[in-house]
Design a protein around this motif. Sequence first.
Motif, PDB file in Angstrom:
ATOM      1  N   SER A  80      -6.011  69.687  63.112  1.00  0.00           N
ATOM      2  CA  SER A  80      -6.022  70.331  61.782  1.00  0.00           C
ATOM      3  C   SER A  80      -5.956  69.273  60.670  1.00  0.00           C
ATOM      4  N   VAL A  81      -6.874  68.306  60.753  1.00  0.00           N
ATOM      5  CA  VAL A  81      -6.936  67.240  59.757  1.00  0.00           C
ATOM      6  C   VAL A  81      -8.290  67.259  59.069  1.00  0.00           C
ATOM      7  N   GLY A  82      -8.351  66.649  57.897  1.00  0.00           N
ATOM      8  CA  GLY A  82      -9.579  66.598  57.129  1.00  0.00           C
ATOM      9  C   GLY A  82     -10.385  65.347  57.416  1.00  0.00           C
ATOM     10  N   ASP A  83     -11.440  65.167  56.620  1.00  0.00           N
ATOM     11  CA  ASP A  83     -12.314  64.022  56.812  1.00  0.00           C
ATOM     12  C   ASP A  83     -11.604  62.693  56.564  1.00  0.00           C
ATOM     13  N   ASP A  84     -10.514  62.719  55.806  1.00  0.00           N
ATOM     14  CA  ASP A  84      -9.819  61.469  55.489  1.00  0.00           C
ATOM     15  C   ASP A  84      -9.174  60.839  56.720  1.00  0.00           C
ATOM     16  N   ALA A  85      -9.041  61.602  57.812  1.00  0.00           N
ATOM     17  CA  ALA A  85      -8.480  61.049  59.056  1.00  0.00           C
ATOM     18  C   ALA A  85      -9.539  60.322  59.879  1.00  0.00           C
ATOM     19  N   PHE A  86     -10.792  60.400  59.432  1.00  0.00           N
ATOM     20  CA  PHE A  86     -11.873  59.803  60.213  1.00  0.00           C
ATOM     21  C   PHE A  86     -12.571  58.716  59.415  1.00  0.00           C
ATOM     22  N   THR A  87     -11.775  57.708  59.093  1.00  0.00           N
ATOM     23  CA  THR A  87     -12.266  56.515  58.413  1.00  0.00           C
ATOM     24  C   THR A  87     -12.073  55.327  59.347  1.00  0.00           C
ATOM     25  N   ASP A  88     -12.577  54.174  58.922  1.00  0.00           N
ATOM     26  CA  ASP A  88     -12.500  52.991  59.781  1.00  0.00           C
ATOM     27  C   ASP A  88     -11.063  52.587  60.084  1.00  0.00           C
ATOM     28  N   ASP A  89     -10.146  52.848  59.140  1.00  0.00           N
ATOM     29  CA  ASP A  89      -8.752  52.466  59.374  1.00  0.00           C
ATOM     30  C   ASP A  89      -7.929  53.613  59.947  1.00  0.00           C
ATOM     31  N   SER A  90      -8.621  54.597  60.527  1.00  0.00           N
ATOM     32  CA  SER A  90      -7.914  55.713  61.150  1.00  0.00           C
ATOM     33  C   SER A  90      -8.546  56.023  62.505  1.00  0.00           C
ATOM     34  N   LEU A  91      -9.006  57.259  62.728  1.00  0.00           N
ATOM     35  CA  LEU A  91      -9.439  57.686  64.056  1.00  0.00           C
ATOM     36  C   LEU A  91     -10.924  57.493  64.333  1.00  0.00           C
ATOM     37  N   GLU A  92     -11.723  57.202  63.304  1.00  0.00           N
ATOM     38  CA  GLU A  92     -13.182  57.159  63.462  1.00  0.00           C
ATOM     39  C   GLU A  92     -13.608  56.054  64.417  1.00  0.00           C
ATOM     40  N   PHE A  93     -14.591  56.381  65.296  1.00  0.00           N
ATOM     41  CA  PHE A  93     -15.063  55.417  66.280  1.00  0.00           C
ATOM     42  C   PHE A  93     -16.523  55.706  66.592  1.00  0.00           C
ATOM     43  N   TYR A  94     -17.415  55.040  65.879  1.00  0.00           N
ATOM     44  CA  TYR A  94     -18.857  55.203  66.090  1.00  0.00           C
ATOM     45  C   TYR A  94     -19.278  56.670  66.089  1.00  0.00           C
ATOM     46  N   GLY A  95     -18.789  57.403  65.096  1.00  0.00           N
ATOM     47  CA  GLY A  95     -19.143  58.812  64.954  1.00  0.00           C
ATOM     48  C   GLY A  95     -18.293  59.759  65.765  1.00  0.00           C
ATOM     49  N   ALA A  96     -17.420  59.219  66.606  1.00  0.00           N
ATOM     50  CA  ALA A  96     -16.526  60.048  67.424  1.00  0.00           C
ATOM     51  C   ALA A  96     -15.085  59.811  66.984  1.00  0.00           C
ATOM     52  N   ALA A  97     -14.141  60.327  67.774  1.00  0.00           N
ATOM     53  CA  ALA A  97     -12.710  60.118  67.530  1.00  0.00           C
ATOM     54  C   ALA A  97     -12.119  59.389  68.730  1.00  0.00           C
ATOM     55  N   ASN A  98     -11.212  58.451  68.460  1.00  0.00           N
ATOM     56  CA  ASN A  98     -10.690  57.589  69.502  1.00  0.00           C
ATOM     57  C   ASN A  98      -9.166  57.610  69.493  1.00  0.00           C
ATOM     58  N   CYS A  99      -8.575  58.149  70.584  1.00  0.00           N
ATOM     59  CA  CYS A  99      -7.118  58.263  70.664  1.00  0.00           C
ATOM     60  C   CYS A  99      -6.444  56.897  70.802  1.00  0.00           C
ATOM     61  N   MET A 100      -7.043  55.994  71.559  1.00  0.00           N
ATOM     62  CA  MET A 100      -6.489  54.646  71.679  1.00  0.00           C
ATOM     63  C   MET A 100      -6.437  53.973  70.313  1.00  0.00           C
ATOM     64  N   LYS A 101      -7.506  54.122  69.542  1.00  0.00           N
ATOM     65  CA  LYS A 101      -7.553  53.494  68.223  1.00  0.00           C
ATOM     66  C   LYS A 101      -6.450  54.040  67.323  1.00  0.00           C
TER      67      LYS A 101
END
Length: 476
Positions: free
Chosen positions: A181-202
């Motif tokens: 339940s997060v917005g686009d701001d959680a998917f930036t380079d300094d957060s969860l974004e990973f080549y268009g996907a989401a990365n739990c390790m990151k």
Amino acid sequence: MNVWFVASEGVPLVKTGGLADVIGALPKALARRGVDVTVVLPKYGSIPGAYLENAEFKGYFYITMGWRREYCGLLEVVADGVRFLLIDNEFYFRRESPYGYGDDAERFVFFSFAAAEAMLREPSLPDVVHCHDWQTGLVPFLLRTRYANVPGMDRVRTVFTIHNLQYQGVFSRHLLQDLLSVGDDAFTDDSLEFYGAANCMKAGLRFADKLTTVSPTYAREIQTVEYGEKLDGVLRQRAGDLVGILNGIDTESYDTMKDAALQVRYRDSLAKKRLNKPALQRELGLAEDAAAPLIGVVSRMVGQKGFDLILDSLAQLMDEGVQLAVLGSGDPHFEHLLGEAIHRYPGRLAVWFGFNEGLARRIYAASDMFLMPSRFEPCGLSQLISLRYRTVPIVRETGGLKDTVEPFNEFTGEGTGFTFGPASAHDLMYTVRRALRFYRDEPEAWKRLVNNGAKRDYGWGSSAKQYELLYRELGK
């Protein structure tokens, strides 16, 4: 000091690999240093009932993930002197194995929320939350975002340990966005974004206060393109917060004088150790030949572990007159090729597909040499166990193998095993032949080599001290 370990497996309750051994042994070593550790695990259906007989029910609550509202029970179990807090949800965790399901993203997002919520139901918040591998990478993210305004949470420090960077928990961005339940701001380079996907390790790498991995060499390797699995840039940015601390083994469990799985128990007597060889040969259907050098392999059958190198070298190994005892499972391609090879080398090659703890220990004890040609190895426990069982390791110089196996120097008599650099069948065979020369032709040099390994300390004492210092630095 109150520390919470959050992990997806842990001995003695559930084990699929080396992570479980760490989670089972390190809390006991930390307790001896005055650190109070609680281990948070999923309540899997595979946990033996004997450990649950005296479980204490601590309450329940519900977790909301997007449109889902899921039950979460808390059970407290004490096993081997360690307090385990089990997260109970039968839909997610009452399954045959811990991993490998199409809804793993949902299962471990739930687990991460549940671990955070469980902290709020304790008399006090932990001082440090120590998370392990991708299944718990979202916990530091949640504590710094969703739970940031909880009174006292700003004083909770987080550590994230990379046990194997190859497995990262990469999922669809839209799926993680819905579950968290997060917005686009959680998917930036300094957060969860990973080549268009989401990365739990990151998530763990970005949001934890300190990062560790399981050997100093691996800590350096993963900051390179070759070993960094596309996260090397993040790791270089956080190099000042990253430390490599070697794993140890539970020396009480792996004690050749007490190990009930062995046919003959021993300590420093090579003669007694070698009495285990004919017993294993009979058990596995190998030719009963005391003179045949026996090489053991206990491993996942995957490319990381160098199984392609073993298969490429198999005919040459057999030409050298060795016997090979292999235990493990993994890539169907490698399993198929090994299955075929058994029929070509009857009495000389034995393969047990799957895992058997007792058999693994008998292979460690009965083998003369132990082979680990890993392409990369964060730490590795098998080489430590083999040394503990007076079995000489043959390893590739990478990660924790480089940190723990000192190459034998025939001129000074120093060293604990045999090592090679390039990941090639040629270099593997050159090193095996060198080991065989000393084994067959120079028994005194071999005995000295074995004794060198016997003198090393493979326990958790030194590593636990480093973790304790790390935790106390965070508290300053």
